[in-house]
Design an enzyme around this catalytic site. Structure first.
Site, short mmCIF file in Angstrom:
data_model
loop_
_atom_site.label_atom_id
_atom_site.label_comp_id
_atom_site.label_asym_id
_atom_site.label_seq_id
_atom_site.Cartn_x
_atom_site.Cartn_y
_atom_site.Cartn_z
N VAL A 175 0.84 -1.20 0.00
CA VAL A 175 0.00 0.00 0.00
C VAL A 175 0.88 1.25 0.00
O VAL A 175 0.63 2.20 -0.75
CB VAL A 175 -0.96 0.00 1.20
CG1 VAL A 175 -1.77 1.28 1.24
CG2 VAL A 175 -1.88 -1.21 1.14
N ASP A 176 1.91 1.26 0.82
CA ASP A 176 2.83 2.40 0.84
C ASP A 176 3.51 2.58 -0.51
O ASP A 176 3.61 3.71 -1.03
CB ASP A 176 3.89 2.21 1.92
CG ASP A 176 3.49 2.80 3.26
OD1 ASP A 176 2.64 3.70 3.28
OD2 ASP A 176 4.03 2.36 4.29
N ILE A 177 4.03 1.51 -1.07
CA ILE A 177 4.73 1.61 -2.35
C ILE A 177 3.79 2.09 -3.44
O ILE A 177 4.12 2.99 -4.23
CB ILE A 177 5.35 0.25 -2.71
CG1 ILE A 177 6.48 -0.10 -1.74
CG2 ILE A 177 5.87 0.25 -4.15
CD1 ILE A 177 6.97 -1.54 -1.85
#
Length: 404
Positions: free
Chosen positions: A176-178
């Protein structure tokens, strides 16, 4: 390893200036992608430093390898933005900046008098302001903090990742962060393109929650169409078969059969041509309905085969297949080297740049900065004398060492 020695700015974004106030992953990754393609990025760390500096071992000098993965090509300073003098420094840096990236807890910038709507958009009308948060500013979860694993759970990603025997599992990368970092880059570039027409900047608003939901392909679409809750499929695919991991004599491979023609080629290559015409397996819907029987057939065939030879023979006839490699095996593969996806620069080693532009290629330009490494250079460029910089350091507005 690909050796990069040039310090000359290059790339499609040469001449673009970015102020990176973000920490951890999504924001720093977005700024790093911009810097890989020539943007000048000034990383402004908080007094304690970017949290990823401590997320180890392993460490490279004083910072964790995690930090080094996200902050190359940047120059680094540190400001305590709770202090008015530090905010004045930021205003000077923004005077000729194109982009600002931040991922503070919602309301933090407004509390410092740095809100986009009230202050920055009026003072810097051409500024593109990228705001990254856990859940956005509105809705019942608006303003709450968010981290990758928590969002994987809340957005349903964990519910489709894992094996029925072991249960729901976090995806092994910060997906999700990436993805939010990549989506932020896309949003910034869209705003930059629009600014060429209008001459005006705008707010680019990203939330991990929104991005996490956007990753539910095809599971959300399947549920919308069928009202059937997606189930755990291990390494398999809910809409395809055989599209799964299989054991061989010396490891595991992944078969990625997407269409009926590939399936018939697979059967022929494995010496079981009759399976391609079997009514249970003739079309993909047939194979999905009978995936357990099909898996048993394939497992029996592959039990006596070796991964490398098998994958090479299948790929040669147009059947997507690959060994399940470890991280070291992937990073040291000749394809990785040939494509320039392993880079080395002034002792820094990392992953290369996936977007390859023919006329204006990006390239690593400098290793990740040490804490506040470029403070004096950056502030001097902004018009501060050495005496003025010393006063800012003495007042605690500018930091030269992390505050513990």
């Amino acid at each position: 390893m690909q050796q990069e020695t040039s310090k000359k700015p290059q790339g499609a974004l040469a001449g673009t200036r970015v102020i990176d106030l973000s920490r951890v992953l999504a924001g720093p990754l977005a700024a790093q992608i911009l810097s890989d393609h020539g943007a000048e990025v000034i990383k402004v760390e908080p007094p304690q430093g970017d949290e990823t500096r401590t997320l180890g071992p392993p460490f490279i000098e004083e910072s964790a390898a995690y930090y080094h993965a996200l902050n190359r090509n940047k120059r680094g300073i540190a400001l305590d933005l709770s202090k008015p003098a530090a905010r004045e420094v930021l205003f000077r840096l923004l005077a000729d900046a194109d982009i600002l990236v931040e991922n503070f807890l919602p309301g933090t910038m407004e509390g410092w008098g740095l809100g986009y709507d009230e202050v920055l958009s009026k003072r810097f009308p051409r500024l593109i302001y990228c705001r990254i948060s856990g859940f956005g500013m509105d809705g019942p979860l608006g303003g709450l903090p968010g981290y990758d694993a928590v969002l994987q759970a809340q957005c349903g990603l964990m519910s489709v990742n894992g094996h029925p025997d072991t249960g729901k599992t976090r995806i092994g990368i910060a997906l999700v962060d990436i993805s939010t970092g990549m989506s932020s880059t896309i949003g910034i570039l869209l705003a930059l393109a629009e600014r060429h027409r209008s001459g005006r900047g705008q707010l680019v608003d990203l939330s991990l929650y929104d991005v996490g939901l956007s990753l539910l392909i095809p599971h959300a679409a399947n549920w919308i169409a069928s009202h059937r809750e997606p189930k755990l499929n291990g390494s398999g695919h809910p809409n395809l078969a055989p599209y799964d991991k299989y054991r061989t004599t010396d490891g595991e491979i992944f078969l990625g059969v997407v269409n009926d023609g590939q399936f018939r080629k697979l059967c022929r290559a494995l010496g079981r041509d009759e399976l391609g015409g079997d009514p249970r397996f003739r079309t993909n819907p047939d194979r999905v309905a009978n995936r357990a029987v099909l898996r048993s057939e394939i497992e029996t065939i592959l039990a006596g085969r070796q991964s490398a030879e098998l994958c090479a023979s299948l790929m040669a006839v147009g059947v997507p297949a690959g060994p399940v490699n470890s991280v070291p095996e992937a990073m040291m593969h000749p394809q990785t080297t040939e494509r320039g996806m392993a880079v080395e620069l002034d002792g820094y080693r990392g992953i290369g740049i996936p977007a390859r532009l023919s006329r204006t290629p990006g390239a690593p330009q400098r290793r990740p900065p040490k804490f506040a490494e470029h403070t004096h250079t950056v502030l001097a460029e902004a018009g501060y004398s050495e005496d003025a910089i010393a006063q800012l350091v003495e007042a605690g507005a500018v930091l030269e060492k992390p505050r513990r």
